[in-house]
Write a protein that holds these residues in place. Structure first.
Motif, PDB file in Angstrom:
ATOM      1  N   ASP A  60       1.975 -27.956 -61.590  1.00  0.00           N
ATOM      2  CA  ASP A  60       2.641 -26.664 -61.432  1.00  0.00           C
ATOM      3  C   ASP A  60       3.921 -26.608 -62.252  1.00  0.00           C
ATOM      4  N   ASP A  61       4.376 -25.384 -62.529  1.00  0.00           N
ATOM      5  CA  ASP A  61       5.570 -25.216 -63.364  1.00  0.00           C
ATOM      6  C   ASP A  61       6.739 -24.602 -62.604  1.00  0.00           C
ATOM      7  N   SER A  62       6.715 -24.708 -61.274  1.00  0.00           N
ATOM      8  CA  SER A  62       7.871 -24.311 -60.474  1.00  0.00           C
ATOM      9  C   SER A  62       7.997 -25.253 -59.285  1.00  0.00           C
ATOM     10  N   ILE A  63       9.225 -25.425 -58.817  1.00  0.00           N
ATOM     11  CA  ILE A  63       9.479 -26.316 -57.691  1.00  0.00           C
ATOM     12  C   ILE A  63       8.758 -25.826 -56.443  1.00  0.00           C
ATOM     13  N   ASN A  64       8.793 -24.525 -56.184  1.00  0.00           N
ATOM     14  CA  ASN A  64       8.132 -23.985 -54.991  1.00  0.00           C
ATOM     15  C   ASN A  64       6.623 -24.161 -55.050  1.00  0.00           C
ATOM     16  N   ALA A  65       6.036 -23.987 -56.219  1.00  0.00           N
ATOM     17  CA  ALA A  65       4.584 -24.175 -56.356  1.00  0.00           C
ATOM     18  C   ALA A  65       4.211 -25.633 -56.163  1.00  0.00           C
ATOM     19  N   MET A  66       5.040 -26.544 -56.663  1.00  0.00           N
ATOM     20  CA  MET A  66       4.802 -27.970 -56.432  1.00  0.00           C
ATOM     21  C   MET A  66       4.817 -28.259 -54.930  1.00  0.00           C
ATOM     22  N   GLN A  73       6.649 -29.535 -66.038  1.00  0.00           N
ATOM     23  CA  GLN A  73       7.796 -30.023 -65.268  1.00  0.00           C
ATOM     24  C   GLN A  73       9.117 -29.603 -65.902  1.00  0.00           C
ATOM     25  N   LEU A  74       9.182 -29.579 -67.228  1.00  0.00           N
ATOM     26  CA  LEU A  74      10.412 -29.153 -67.892  1.00  0.00           C
ATOM     27  C   LEU A  74      10.656 -27.658 -67.690  1.00  0.00           C
ATOM     28  N   SER A  75       9.593 -26.904 -67.429  1.00  0.00           N
ATOM     29  CA  SER A  75       9.720 -25.461 -67.196  1.00  0.00           C
ATOM     30  C   SER A  75      10.202 -25.134 -65.787  1.00  0.00           C
ATOM     31  N   ALA A  76      10.147 -26.105 -64.900  1.00  0.00           N
ATOM     32  CA  ALA A  76      10.473 -25.866 -63.487  1.00  0.00           C
ATOM     33  C   ALA A  76      11.989 -25.812 -63.294  1.00  0.00           C
ATOM     34  N   LEU A  77      12.521 -24.602 -63.155  1.00  0.00           N
ATOM     35  CA  LEU A  77      13.952 -24.421 -62.965  1.00  0.00           C
ATOM     36  C   LEU A  77      14.373 -24.837 -61.553  1.00  0.00           C
ATOM     37  N   TYR A  99      14.068 -32.383 -55.135  1.00  0.00           N
ATOM     38  CA  TYR A  99      14.099 -30.915 -55.146  1.00  0.00           C
ATOM     39  C   TYR A  99      12.838 -30.351 -54.491  1.00  0.00           C
ATOM     40  N   VAL A 100      11.702 -30.962 -54.795  1.00  0.00           N
ATOM     41  CA  VAL A 100      10.447 -30.513 -54.179  1.00  0.00           C
ATOM     42  C   VAL A 100      10.502 -30.752 -52.664  1.00  0.00           C
ATOM     43  N   ALA A 101      11.069 -31.881 -52.259  1.00  0.00           N
ATOM     44  CA  ALA A 101      11.200 -32.169 -50.827  1.00  0.00           C
ATOM     45  C   ALA A 101      12.049 -31.110 -50.128  1.00  0.00           C
ATOM     46  N   GLN A 102      13.107 -30.663 -50.790  1.00  0.00           N
ATOM     47  CA  GLN A 102      13.937 -29.614 -50.189  1.00  0.00           C
ATOM     48  C   GLN A 102      13.167 -28.298 -50.072  1.00  0.00           C
ATOM     49  N   ALA A 103      12.317 -28.005 -51.060  1.00  0.00           N
ATOM     50  CA  ALA A 103      11.475 -26.806 -50.974  1.00  0.00           C
ATOM     51  C   ALA A 103      10.469 -26.930 -49.837  1.00  0.00           C
ATOM     52  N   ILE A 104       9.932 -28.125 -49.630  1.00  0.00           N
ATOM     53  CA  ILE A 104       9.030 -28.361 -48.504  1.00  0.00           C
ATOM     54  C   ILE A 104       9.753 -28.104 -47.185  1.00  0.00           C
ATOM     55  N   GLY A 149       9.767 -38.671 -59.501  1.00  0.00           N
ATOM     56  CA  GLY A 149      10.648 -37.864 -60.322  1.00  0.00           C
ATOM     57  C   GLY A 149       9.955 -37.340 -61.562  1.00  0.00           C
ATOM     58  N   PHE A 150      10.744 -36.777 -62.446  1.00  0.00           N
ATOM     59  CA  PHE A 150      10.273 -36.167 -63.690  1.00  0.00           C
ATOM     60  C   PHE A 150       9.498 -37.169 -64.544  1.00  0.00           C
ATOM     61  N   MET A 151       8.258 -36.822 -64.858  1.00  0.00           N
ATOM     62  CA  MET A 151       7.364 -37.611 -65.720  1.00  0.00           C
ATOM     63  C   MET A 151       7.103 -39.019 -65.182  1.00  0.00           C
TER      64      MET A 151
END
Length: 252
Positions: A48-54, A163-167, A76-81, A19-21
């Motif tokens: 990275d600073d976006s969920i999709n880029a992560m 990470q805080l920038s990742a909407l 959230y990253v898992a859902q993007a994957i 998770g975050f941090m």
């Protein structure tokens, strides 16, 4: 990504996202049990600073196929994957997470934090933020708070800003496209990801089951590591049983 060389290579690849941090030490209390379930890989969400880029970076470093376990922001990253490469995911576990979009109040609050973070030295997460991630009865547990803060400090200022920038966009409509076996884990006293959101996710994913952990805050891998490990173990056993090839028919 790290993969211990001495693990049993007949086991499935497990890809764990923090998770975050947080970092891979999030799983330390479960690690001995997790290595019995699969070969461990840890995704890096700090570059990275976006969920999709992560998600793209994780996929570049991941094994060809894997069981995907995402905690909190890692969910959230898992859902993007799942949107980018669903064919590579054998099964999906979403732990203490959501598919909810950030609202205007949250985005505005993040902007304030970002402005402050850019101007002053990073000293870790606030006491309030750390306490809110735990069950109220453990909000002053110095051992857990110190572990969380140590992870935040290891990540540092630049990761905090990225990470805080990742909407986080609304992903509920995409969940119905997930076809692999899925597990949703929620906690009764989670102040960051609600049980209602977990139930909504489970209802949207065709092959999902949900487990609720009682008397636990957001940080299930730290607060209830053995219970979470047992949940994952039982779920993976059921997934493996369904996917096991049928025994050959013996002729009389």
């Amino acid at each position: 990504m790290t993969l211990p060389a001495d693990q049993n290579h007949s086991l499935p690849q497990l890809l764990l996202l923090p998770g975050f941090m947080l970092d891979q030490t999030l799983w330390d209390d479960m690690r001995d049990g997790l290595v019995q379930l699969g070969q461990l890989n840890f995704g890096d969400l700090g570059q990275d600073d976006s969920i999709n880029a992560m998600a793209t970076r994780v996929l570049q470093q991941a094994p060809p196929r894997f069981v995907l376990i995402g905690f909190s922001m890692g969910g959230y990253v898992a859902q993007a994957i799942m949107q980018q490469a669903p064919e590579r995911v054998l099964a999906l576990a979403l732990l203490n997470t959501s598919a909810r979009q950030q609202d205007a109040r949250e985005i505005a609050g993040n902007r304030v934090q970002l402005e402050l973070a850019r101007q002053v030295p990073f000293k870790g997460l606030t006491s309030r933020a750390l306490a809110s991630s735990l069950h109220p009865d453990r909000a002053h547990d110095r051992v857990l708070l110190d572990r969380l803060q140590a992870m935040a400090l290891r990540n540092g200022k630049e990761v905090f800003i990225r990470q805080l920038s990742a909407l986080r966009s609304d992903g509920f409509s995409e969940l119905q496209n997930i076809r692999c076996p899925a597990l949703i884990v929620a906690s009764s006293n989670d102040q960051l990801s609600s049980v209602a959101e977990a139930q909504q996710m489970a209802a949207q994913i065709p092959a999902a089951s949900m487990v609720l952990i009682e008397d636990c805050g957001h940080m299930t891998p730290l607060e209830k590591p053995q219970q979470l490990l047992q949940i994952l173990s039982d779920w993976l056993a059921a997934v493996n049983a369904v996917n096991a090839p049928a025994a050959p028919v013996r002729q009389a």
